[in-house]
Design an enzyme around this catalytic site. Structure first.
Site, PDB file in Angstrom:
ATOM      1  N   GLY A 133       0.760  -1.162   0.082  1.00  0.00           N
ATOM      2  CA  GLY A 133       0.151   0.089   0.102  1.00  0.00           C
ATOM      3  C   GLY A 133       0.727   1.232  -0.012  1.00  0.00           C
TER       4      GLY A 133
ATOM      5  NE  ARG B  98      -4.165   7.453  12.765  1.00  0.00           N
ATOM      6  CZ  ARG B  98      -4.053   7.782  13.969  1.00  0.00           C
ATOM      7  NH1 ARG B  98      -5.162   9.010  14.790  1.00  0.00           N
ATOM      8  NH2 ARG B  98      -3.347   9.133  13.578  1.00  0.00           N
TER       9      ARG B  98
ATOM     10  N   GLY C 212       4.372   0.924   2.573  1.00  0.00           N
ATOM     11  CA  GLY C 212       4.662  -0.305   1.936  1.00  0.00           C
ATOM     12  C   GLY C 212       5.205   0.046   0.764  1.00  0.00           C
TER      13      GLY C 212
ATOM     14  CB  SER D 254       0.437  -2.779  10.793  1.00  0.00           C
ATOM     15  OG  SER D 254       1.794  -3.114   9.587  1.00  0.00           O
ATOM     16  CG  ASN D 255      -0.298   3.152  13.712  1.00  0.00           C
ATOM     17  OD1 ASN D 255       0.648   3.056  14.644  1.00  0.00           O
ATOM     18  ND2 ASN D 255      -0.033   3.432  12.844  1.00  0.00           N
TER      19      ASN D 255
ATOM     20  NE  ARG E 236      -1.089   6.272  14.979  1.00  0.00           N
ATOM     21  CZ  ARG E 236      -0.688   7.581  15.626  1.00  0.00           C
ATOM     22  NH1 ARG E 236      -0.718   8.081  16.569  1.00  0.00           N
ATOM     23  NH2 ARG E 236      -0.157   8.483  14.891  1.00  0.00           N
TER      24      ARG E 236
ATOM     25  CG  HIS F 272       2.836   6.313  16.717  1.00  0.00           C
ATOM     26  ND1 HIS F 272       3.756   7.221  16.268  1.00  0.00           N
ATOM     27  CD2 HIS F 272       2.647   6.038  15.498  1.00  0.00           C
ATOM     28  CE1 HIS F 272       3.308   7.801  14.974  1.00  0.00           C
ATOM     29  NE2 HIS F 272       2.678   6.145  14.879  1.00  0.00           N
TER      30      HIS F 272
ATOM     31  CG  ASP G  73      -0.569  -5.803  -0.670  1.00  0.00           C
ATOM     32  OD1 ASP G  73      -0.685  -4.958  -0.001  1.00  0.00           O
ATOM     33  OD2 ASP G  73      -2.146  -6.051  -0.592  1.00  0.00           O
TER      34      ASP G  73
HETATM   35  N1  APR Z   1      -0.904  -9.612   4.471  1.00  0.00           N
HETATM   36  C1  APR Z   1      -0.133  -8.636   3.871  1.00  0.00           C
HETATM   37  N2  APR Z   1      -0.978  -7.679   3.160  1.00  0.00           N
HETATM   38  C2  APR Z   1      -2.241  -6.987   2.900  1.00  0.00           C
HETATM   39  C3  APR Z   1      -3.156  -7.848   4.133  1.00  0.00           C
HETATM   40  C4  APR Z   1      -2.752  -9.731   5.092  1.00  0.00           C
HETATM   41  N3  APR Z   1      -2.872 -10.263   5.682  1.00  0.00           N
HETATM   42  N4  APR Z   1      -3.863  -7.375   4.758  1.00  0.00           N
HETATM   43  C5  APR Z   1      -4.465  -6.519   4.191  1.00  0.00           C
HETATM   44  N5  APR Z   1      -3.165  -6.386   3.692  1.00  0.00           N
HETATM   45  C6  APR Z   1      -2.026  -4.735   2.694  1.00  0.00           C
HETATM   46  C7  APR Z   1      -3.048  -4.031   1.917  1.00  0.00           C
HETATM   47  O1  APR Z   1      -3.741  -5.276   0.597  1.00  0.00           O
HETATM   48  C8  APR Z   1      -2.819  -2.683   1.700  1.00  0.00           C
HETATM   49  O2  APR Z   1      -1.690  -3.213  -0.102  1.00  0.00           O
HETATM   50  O3  APR Z   1      -1.880  -4.058   3.236  1.00  0.00           O
HETATM   51  C9  APR Z   1      -1.861  -2.762   2.508  1.00  0.00           C
HETATM   52  C10 APR Z   1      -1.913  -1.633   3.231  1.00  0.00           C
HETATM   53  O4  APR Z   1      -1.970  -0.327   3.153  1.00  0.00           O
HETATM   54  P1  APR Z   1      -2.512   0.975   2.832  1.00  0.00           P
HETATM   55  O5  APR Z   1      -4.535   0.246   2.776  1.00  0.00           O
HETATM   56  O6  APR Z   1      -2.626   2.214   1.418  1.00  0.00           O
HETATM   57  O7  APR Z   1      -1.926   1.056   4.528  1.00  0.00           O
HETATM   58  P2  APR Z   1      -1.164   1.976   4.336  1.00  0.00           P
HETATM   59  O8  APR Z   1      -0.971   3.699   4.652  1.00  0.00           O
HETATM   60  O9  APR Z   1       0.204   1.467   3.575  1.00  0.00           O
HETATM   61  O10 APR Z   1      -0.671   1.455   5.990  1.00  0.00           O
HETATM   62  C11 APR Z   1      -0.713   0.442   6.719  1.00  0.00           C
HETATM   63  O11 APR Z   1       1.264   1.138   7.875  1.00  0.00           O
HETATM   64  O12 APR Z   1       1.702   3.620   9.233  1.00  0.00           O
HETATM   65  C12 APR Z   1       0.726   2.027   9.299  1.00  0.00           C
HETATM   66  O13 APR Z   1      -1.059   3.040   9.872  1.00  0.00           O
HETATM   67  C13 APR Z   1      -0.674   2.658   9.036  1.00  0.00           C
HETATM   68  O14 APR Z   1      -1.710   0.445   9.982  1.00  0.00           O
HETATM   69  C14 APR Z   1      -1.389   1.140   8.832  1.00  0.00           C
HETATM   70  C15 APR Z   1      -0.152   0.196   7.686  1.00  0.00           C
END
Ligand code: APR
Length: 310
Positions: free
Chosen positions: A9, A81, A12, A118-119, A87, A174, A32
């Site tokens: 995402g 979030r 990442g 992750s949060n 969080r 955090h 992912d």
């Molecule tokens: N296995 C692998 N990837 C997963 C899974 C899983 N079981 N579940 C969800 N994902 C992936 C989603 O498909 C998505 O591509 O995690 C990614 C999260 O990306 P975003 O929704 O863009 O979130 P992002 O802004 O990257 O934040 C991710 O980091 O800063 C923290 O609070 C934030 O907890 C959040 C995390």
């Protein structure tokens, strides 16, 4: 050096690209569960190599086999979030995801260093520690570097000075209970208190506490990712290059600050073995109190997850 980033995402993908550009690894794997997303983003990054001038191999996958023998695993999987969401609201949802991810990655990589993003961060780092069964030195969380970066950027803006001259420490959890330590905040070695009025410092501290929410309110459908990704990459750089940097990271405390068996932000020495030392700095009574309160919140939330973690 092989680095796997779980979650393709916002955080990442941004982190994976920076890792490649900075050539911190020979191979970067972007994982992912969404078929096509990690493959497409990773290929796009790889194709930026000739102009970005890096040779790092970047590839995307939905198969944990491809993460085998990683040296460092950055976990960013989970939900971001949404406005109005704390969080802590994310707790159960992301704990389930982080549990599953950790269980999988340690099946394929024997002794990696896991950096959690992750949060809610400190709790997710604890989940990663329990499920991975790795030594505590090899499981840590990214929060303090980000919170300190926010504080430093606000100070630089207020004083109209270079960001690079500002040193700041934000400790604790955090979240709303984070503990910016003004005593150890300086501009080119000059204590912040000599350069800024107390009420201005308090405003900036307050803005730092709410730094994540400020961005969520703008974005509406997501949370910050440029500064979080850069902060995680700074930690990776410290580990890959064995820099022995002193950075605030979420670490499992073992009696330091009177806190036991709780992941919380503290100054640590980061090198090739992960956390090589947890520094116990002298804090004023209100700061120590705030740190312990912050730890108590994390501990309570971890206790609520006991059945999930078993
Ligand atoms: N296995 C692998 N990837 C997963 C899974 C899983 N079981 N579940 C969800 N994902 C992936 C989603 O498909 C998505 O591509 O995690 C990614 C999260 O990306 P975003 O929704 O863009 O979130 P992002 O802004 O990257 O934040 C991710 O980091 O800063 C923290 O609070 C934030 O907890 C959040 C995390």
């Amino acid at each position: 050096m092989k680095i796997t980033v779980i979650g393709a995402g916002h955080v990442g993908a941004t982190a994976a690209h920076r890792i490649a550009e900075q050539q911190l690894a020979n191979t970067v794997v972007l994982f992912d569960i969404l078929e096509g997303i990690p493959q497409g983003k990773a290929l796009d990054m790889y194709e930026s190599g000739p102009v970005g001038l890096f040779d790092t191999k970047v590839y995307g996958t939905t198969d944990y086999n491809d993460t085998a023998d990683s040296d460092i695993i950055l976990i960013t999987a989970g939900m971001a979030r949404k406005p109005g969401m704390s969080r802590e609201d994310l707790l159960m949802k992301n704990a389930t995801i982080v549990k599953e991810v950790t269980d999988q990655v340690v099946r394929y990589s024997k002794n990696p260093i896991i950096i959690m993003v992750s949060n809610p961060l400190d709790i997710m780092t604890h989940v990663g520690y329990i499920r991975s069964k790795l030594p505590k030195e090899r499981v840590l969380g990214m929060a303090g570097v980000l919170d300190s970066a926010r504080f430093r950027s606000f100070i630089a803006e207020e004083l109209n000075v270079s960001m690079r001259d500002i040193n700041a420490f934000v400790l604790g959890g955090h979240g709303d209970s984070m503990v910016p330590v003004v005593k150890y905040t300086s501009v080119a070695g000059i204590p912040l208190t000599e350069l800024m009025a107390q009420d201005t410092i308090e405003q900036l501290v307050n803005r730092t506490r709410k730094g994540g929410a400020e961005i969520v309110n703008y974005l509406k459908n997501g949370s910050a990712y440029y500064a979080p990704a850069s902060s995680a990459v700074e930690m990776i750089d410290a580990i890959v290059n064995d820099r022995k940097r002193i950075l605030p990271c979420s670490a499992l405390l073992d009696g330091q600050y009177g806190i036991n068996n709780v992941y919380i932000g503290a100054p640590v020495k980061l090198g090739k073995n992960g956390i090589e030392q947890i520094l116990e700095i002298d804090l004023d009574a209100p700061e120590l109190d705030a740190l312990r309160k912050s730890a108590a919140i994390v501990e309570e939330n971890c206790n609520n997850l006991a059945s999930l973690l078993a």
